[in-house]
Design an enzyme around this catalytic site. Structure first.
Site, mmCIF file in Angstrom:
data_model
loop_
_atom_site.group_PDB
_atom_site.id
_atom_site.type_symbol
_atom_site.label_atom_id
_atom_site.label_comp_id
_atom_site.label_asym_id
_atom_site.label_seq_id
_atom_site.Cartn_x
_atom_site.Cartn_y
_atom_site.Cartn_z
ATOM 1 C CB SER A 64 3.277 38.783 18.283
ATOM 2 O OG SER A 64 2.702 38.675 19.405
ATOM 3 C CG HIS B 14 6.684 37.623 15.802
ATOM 4 N ND1 HIS B 14 5.655 37.379 14.535
ATOM 5 C CD2 HIS B 14 6.158 37.486 16.886
ATOM 6 C CE1 HIS B 14 4.756 36.919 14.946
ATOM 7 N NE2 HIS B 14 4.887 36.493 16.323
ATOM 8 C CE LYS C 251 4.812 33.836 14.881
ATOM 9 N NZ LYS C 251 4.380 32.509 15.071
#
Lengths: 419, 83
Positions: free
Chosen positions: A185, A213, A244
């Protein structure tokens, strides 16, 4: 003497930031206009630090499902699934996740952080061993500490170091569980998954990969790095987040290991937390459907990421090693990172500041994340603002003259923060 | 206990000197967090150097117990003995 004296080193930094007009750790958006635009203190701001990879937070289908769920089921569940029961939406979302990943089992947690706590603290017991990539997210460290396993770390993305550590554990009783991430990240780099899988297999270890991610970002169908590297069969647990690419909040774990369901009555972060509200569950299920049915979003995201990364590299910024949707510019020190961040915000661009110990190797980062919802013009505008601030702060060389490039300066003067 | 020729002790002191670029005079009593200004990740990173040189893995809970350089030497000696 105060209870908070032990935080003296943090308090100094925080107080220093409080005096400023904009504090990166305490910023508030007045209105979110779209996945890429917001208002801050009455000003129009371009968002480039939200992890909203597919831009699904404002998708009409996602919002519609959330509204319908809140009308039909109410605002919250007011309890945990073990003590107070599941709603049909929780079960449906788990089936949808299992189907998406082609796995037998899926479990939903109330946050991505809790998914790591709930899985790592539970699957590795007292005499087992967790071996973490050194650059792992705080939730992986905290989940490891919450359990009773012996925890060691291996050098970031270094399969040889992992092999050495597994060798040291050879003959030691207990299971070995290796934990890595798909995309890291802070710098946006990916794990060398094929090599790590090989080592894991030779060492007889289990593998957990956190695709927080990389879900919706990597892989032919968006399942993440394990899919992109074609090693899904060797990954025992995939952990991820809804906050996300799926634009909500929550976390999950999928697996094919028989007996997985027992975690529902063994994992404390699963058992002793209120379950996700119906609106979040419905929005997440709708977003997962969008992720699966609109592969163009992923292609657009990749294109945008490459455009931003390429633009900043051309300007002379030092970035992470790969053009993924997380694009971080390495700053010489925290003070410059704050100044850069503030100047960008004053010019209408929102990014993130990331500092040690959250960052690897003591790096100060000006971190950005790209969305599929960004237009080409927005990316180019962001690059132009980086150019102006970077030059004003003396971080990159002065402009080379080339007309009509995507990095043309926008109108208006950039003021340098911290002057 | 404080034999300066002890190889474990030498490795710990050498690695710490390299991590702090010789900025602080080191003794067994030196407090690693307060006097060397290292955050939690920096401490884990230099312990990794020591792990490599001694071919020993140090569990994170053992690192958390360490306060002084002397504590770290004792921990490494203990783990190396077990290895």
């Amino acid at each position: 003497m105060s209870l908070f004296d032990k935080f003296a080193h943090l308090s100094d930094v925080y107080r220093g930031l409080e005096g400023r007009r904009f504090n990166p750790f305490n910023i508030a958006f007045d209105v979110i206009l779209s996945p890429t635009e917001a208002m801050i203190k009455g000003r129009h701001i371009l968002l480039l630090g939200t992890n909203n990879y597919l831009g699904l937070t404002h998708d009409p289908a996602v919002i519609g499902e959330a509204i319908e769920a809140i009308r039909n089921f109410g605002s919250g569940t007011t309890g945990s699934r073990i003590a107070n029961g599941s709603y049909d939406g929780h079960m449906q979302l788990e089936r949808a996740l299992a189907d998406f990943y082609g796995r037998k089992f899926a479990m939903v947690f109330s946050t991505g952080y809790q998914a790591n706590l709930g899985i790592l603290a539970t699957i590795a017991g007292k005499n087992d061993h967790l071996i973490l990539d050194a650059d792992s997210h705080a939730s992986i460290y905290d989940g490891s500490r919450l359990g009773h396993a012996q925890v060691t770390r291996f050098r970031h993305n270094d399969p040889d170091d992992l092999a050495r550590r597994l060798r040291r554990l050879a003959g030691t009783p207990g299971d070995k569980v290796v934990v890595i991430e798909g995309i890291y990240s802070m710098l946006g780099d990916t794990a060398p998954l094929r090599e790590l899988v090989q080592v894991k297999r030779e060492g007889g270890a289990y593998l957990v990969i956190d695709e927080a991610h990389s879900l919706g970002v990597l892989g032919e169908t968006g399942r993440g790095l394990a899919e992109a590297e074609d090693v899904e069969a060797d990954v025992d647990f995939i952990v991820g987040t809804f906050s996300k690419s799926l634009g909500g909040v929550g976390g999950f774990c999928v697996s094919d290991l028989d007996g997985f369901e027992v975690l529902r009555v063994a994992s404390r972060p699963y058992m002793f937390t209120a379950s996700l509200p119906p609106s979040v569950i419905a929005a997440t299920a709708a977003a997962l459907h969008q992720l699966r049915s609109r592969p163009n979003l992923r292609r657009q995201l990749t294109e945008n990421a490459k455009r931003l990364y390429g633009g900043l590299v051309d300007l002379g910024f030092h970035l992470g090693p790969e053009p993924n949707p997380i694009v971080s510019a390495i700053m010489p020190d925290p003070e410059t990172a704050f100044a850069f961040w503030t100047s960008l915000l004053q010019a209408g661009l929102y990014t993130n500041v990331s500092l040690p110990p959250a960052t690897p190797r003591g790096l100060a980062l000006l971190r950005t994340s790209v969305s599929a919802a960004h237009t080409r013009h927005q990316i180019d505008h962001a690059v132009a603002l980086f150019a102006q601030v970077g030059r004003a702060l003396g971080l990159i060389p002065h402009a080379r003259v080339h007309r009509g490039t995507p990095h043309e300066a926008p109108e208006g003067k950039i003021s340098v923060a911290g002057e | 206990m404080n034999d300066p020729d002890d190889p474990v002790r030498m490795v710990v002191f050498d690695t710490l000197r390299a991590s702090t670029r010789g900025a602080v005079e080191l003794s067994d009593q030196t407090n690693i967090v307060n006097e060397l200004g290292l955050d939690s990740v920096a401490i884990m990173d230099f312990v990794m150097e020591i792990e490599d040189r001694l071919d020993v893995s140090v569990p994170l809970d053992r690192i958390a117990e360490v306060e002084t350089v002397g504590d770290l030497v004792a921990t490494m000696r203990d783990l190396e003995g077990k290895g």
